[in-house]
Scaffold this active site. Structure first.
Site, PDB file in Angstrom:
ATOM      1  N   HIS A  38      35.176   6.838  46.526  1.00  0.00           N
ATOM      2  CA  HIS A  38      35.158   7.446  47.997  1.00  0.00           C
ATOM      3  C   HIS A  38      36.531   6.672  48.639  1.00  0.00           C
ATOM      4  CE1 HIS A  38      31.643   9.645  47.983  1.00  0.00           C
ATOM      5  NE2 HIS A  38      30.828   8.803  48.416  1.00  0.00           N
ATOM      6  N   TYR A  44      26.282   2.532  56.920  1.00  0.00           N
ATOM      7  CA  TYR A  44      26.432   3.445  55.772  1.00  0.00           C
ATOM      8  C   TYR A  44      27.455   4.080  55.768  1.00  0.00           C
ATOM      9  CZ  TYR A  44      21.031   3.563  55.575  1.00  0.00           C
ATOM     10  OH  TYR A  44      19.756   3.319  55.689  1.00  0.00           O
ATOM     11  N   GLU A  45      28.139   4.557  54.429  1.00  0.00           N
ATOM     12  CA  GLU A  45      29.276   4.691  54.199  1.00  0.00           C
ATOM     13  C   GLU A  45      29.975   6.151  55.062  1.00  0.00           C
ATOM     14  OE1 GLU A  45      29.066   5.025  50.094  1.00  0.00           O
ATOM     15  OE2 GLU A  45      28.719   7.257  49.736  1.00  0.00           O
ATOM     16  N   SER A  46      28.905   7.101  55.582  1.00  0.00           N
ATOM     17  CA  SER A  46      29.184   8.113  56.545  1.00  0.00           C
ATOM     18  C   SER A  46      29.999   7.625  57.696  1.00  0.00           C
ATOM     19  CB  SER A  46      28.128   8.906  56.878  1.00  0.00           C
ATOM     20  OG  SER A  46      26.990   7.954  57.412  1.00  0.00           O
ATOM     21  N   GLY A  47      29.951   6.219  57.993  1.00  0.00           N
ATOM     22  CA  GLY A  47      30.707   5.884  59.142  1.00  0.00           C
ATOM     23  C   GLY A  47      29.723   5.081  60.178  1.00  0.00           C
TER      24      GLY A  47
END
Lengths: 283, 256
Positions: free
Chosen positions: A104, B51-54
């Site tokens: 990612h 979380y990696e979604s920001g």
């Protein structure tokens, strides 16, 4: 300035066989309606780029649109496998699929490098792992100041970028809020772009001067498709349809149930079929 | 009176206890997400979950199915773009701990979530690395939660998706990585920590009712037990109640 088009015309004009195509949206705002239109128009030999292929590329790959996939996490989030992608990789069905796999962090950096008009991205990444052994695009550079070795990947510069946004104003300026993923970067990195939106309004009603707004002159075509990211979601319009993601596991596991679903819900339908979802999560 | 609970619940609760109130935690989806939110709802109310979604400092009321459910954004202090998340916040060194799961693990806590068999001609194609390769080296330390079994705990990984302590336990230092790597591996039978000399993941605590024989039986390598092995404290009533509540809310929300 962006042109307002209907979805079929936008795809016909912007997406060609053999194109390098990025359709982004990090869980949120995935442009499903546009994916379905590409399937209906039977595009072939596409190189598909997405960090998380998700169900949209599971469907497009299962219907034979792609010859290559560039990605960094290829599952059905929280559910399991994307079975159609697995079938293509493991059994070459319905056709062989080349893969170029990243992390990612590398893909996010590569989109940003594309938007910034740089030839490559660098990151402190891929340390002690096997992916660089199987992906020759992952290389290294030495910092000219400190001597530190850093990983590099090529910038992503798609022929076409497609995203879904919340709304556009009548000039074609586009608003994104919530989880914005890499959508701004994709639009700015791509040669041609399509943005599908929930609605067109007189006033964008941006909730902050720092909301993500793509000016009309950075966007190729704006297409109004209410509900167009279902079963993904649109912040403030409708929620992610988690039950659909769970149900997809069974639909997609076998080729015949998959093809039957696609025939009934995609091939014999149009973009207006998404409208039913437009206010689905508003309650 | 002792409470009745499942091994899976013991695992999640033991994992939650590893987190501290002042941690800034990069959360993986699935079991790590359950453990991190349990910690937030019990002993670590001030923990920052990312979380990696920001989504930064998110406080979901139900566990997200995906890494980017709207619930995470709606309950976050702020949400940033994905490039910013990976560049400024993860690579920037802001995370005290990364919490990961995986499909396969070896004795040095290297993880595989990419492929079983040959990469170019796979027997089983798994989802891939996602954020894990960089989480594994850019967080100050790593906790891992995984249920044991011989197909998951393997002697040799077919593919290293994210580095633990490296194939021989020495690679992390050799590659100049300053972060600690996996300091705790929480399973449904026991807790492993790296041996200070060899970095091999070593059993330091066994859950109530589990045995050494079961641990050996469910491990693809011959596991090492620390000189002094503790018994994990059993779940208390509050931990079980909070965990079951959030799982019930989650099930109701995702059922549609």
């Amino acid at each position: 300035m962006a042109k307002f088009l209907d979805l079929a015309s936008a795809v016909e004009e912007m997406v060609h066989d053999g194109d390098v195509l990025a359709m982004e949206g990090f869980t949120h705002l995935i442009p499903f309606a546009a994916g379905h239109e590409i399937i209906r128009q039977k595009r072939r030999d596409l190189t598909l780029i997405r960090m998380t292929p998700d169900l949209i590329y599971d469907q497009m790959i299962g219907m034979g649109c792609a010859s290559k996939l560039i990605f960094s996490w290829g599952g059905n989030p929280g559910v399991g496998s994307t079975h159609r992608i697995r079938d293509a990789v493991e059994n070459q069905w319905p056709r062989p699929l080349a893969i170029e796999e990243h992390s990612h962090a590398a893909m996010a950096n590569a989109y940003e490098a594309g938007a910034a008009n740089l030839p490559f991205a660098m990151l402190r990444g891929y340390i002690g792992v096997d992916l660089p052994k199987v992906n020759p695009q992952i290389r290294k550079i030495t910092c000219p100041y400190t001597g530190e070795e850093l990983a590099t990947v090529p910038a992503i510069r798609p022929d076409v970028g497609i995203v879904h946004a919340l709304r556009a104003d009548r000039e074609g300026n586009v608003l994104l809020e919530g989880i914005t993923g890499c959508q701004k970067e994709v639009v700015l990195a791509s040669k041609r772009t399509i943005v599908t939106v929930e609605e067109v309004v007189d006033d964008l009603r941006a909730s902050s001067p720092n909301s993500v707004i793509l000016p009309s002159w950075t966007v190729g075509a704006v297409v109004v498709v209410p509900g167009g990211s279902h079963p993904s979601y649109a912040h403030g319009y409708y929620k992610r349809d988690n039950s659909f993601y769970i149900a997809w596991d069974k639909v997609s596991r076998e080729r015949d149930t998959f093809l039957a679903w696609m025939e009934e819900n995609v091939m014999s339908k149009g973009p207006d079929a998404f409208a039913v979802h437009a206010n689905g999560g508003a309650a | 009176m002792s409470l009745s609970y499942k091994p899976n619940e013991m695992m999640t609760i033991a994992a939650a206890r590893a987190l501290r109130n002042d941690d800034v935690c990069f959360v993986g989806i699935g079991a790590p997400s359950a453990a991190c939110n349990l910690a937030r709802l019990t002993h670590a109310p001030q923990i920052t979950l990312i979380y990696e979604s920001g989504t930064i400092a998110t406080k979901p009321n139900v566990l997200p199915l995906s890494i980017g459910d709207g619930e995470l954004c709606d309950t976050a202090l702020t949400t940033v773009s994905v490039p910013e998340m990976f560049r400024y916040w993860l690579q920037g060194g802001r995370m005290t701990v990364g919490f990961l799961g995986g499909a396969q693990i070896d004795r040095f806590a290297n993880l595989n979530t990419t492929v079983v068999g040959d990469y170019h001609n796979p027997k089983v194609r798994l989802p891939g690395g996602g954020g894990a390769p960089e989480i594994a080296t850019n967080c100050r330390e790593i906790f891992i939660i995984m249920a044991m079994g011989k197909r998951a705990f393997v002697d040799k990984l077919p593919f290293i998706t994210s580095m633990g302590h490296g194939p021989t336990g020495r690679e992390r230092r050799a590659l100049g990585v300053a972060s600690k790597g996996p300091t705790r591996l929480i399973t449904d039978y026991c807790i492993f920590e790296p041996d200070p000399e060899t970095q091999e993941m070593t059993v330091v605590s066994i859950h109530p009712g589990a045995t050494r024989e079961e641990i050996i039986e469910n491990c693809g390598w011959t596991p090492t037990f620390a000189a002094s092995v503790a018994e994990t404290r059993a779940p208390d009533a509050l931990e079980l109640e909070v965990l079951r509540d959030i799982q019930a809310r989650t099930k109701a929300a995702h059922g549609g």
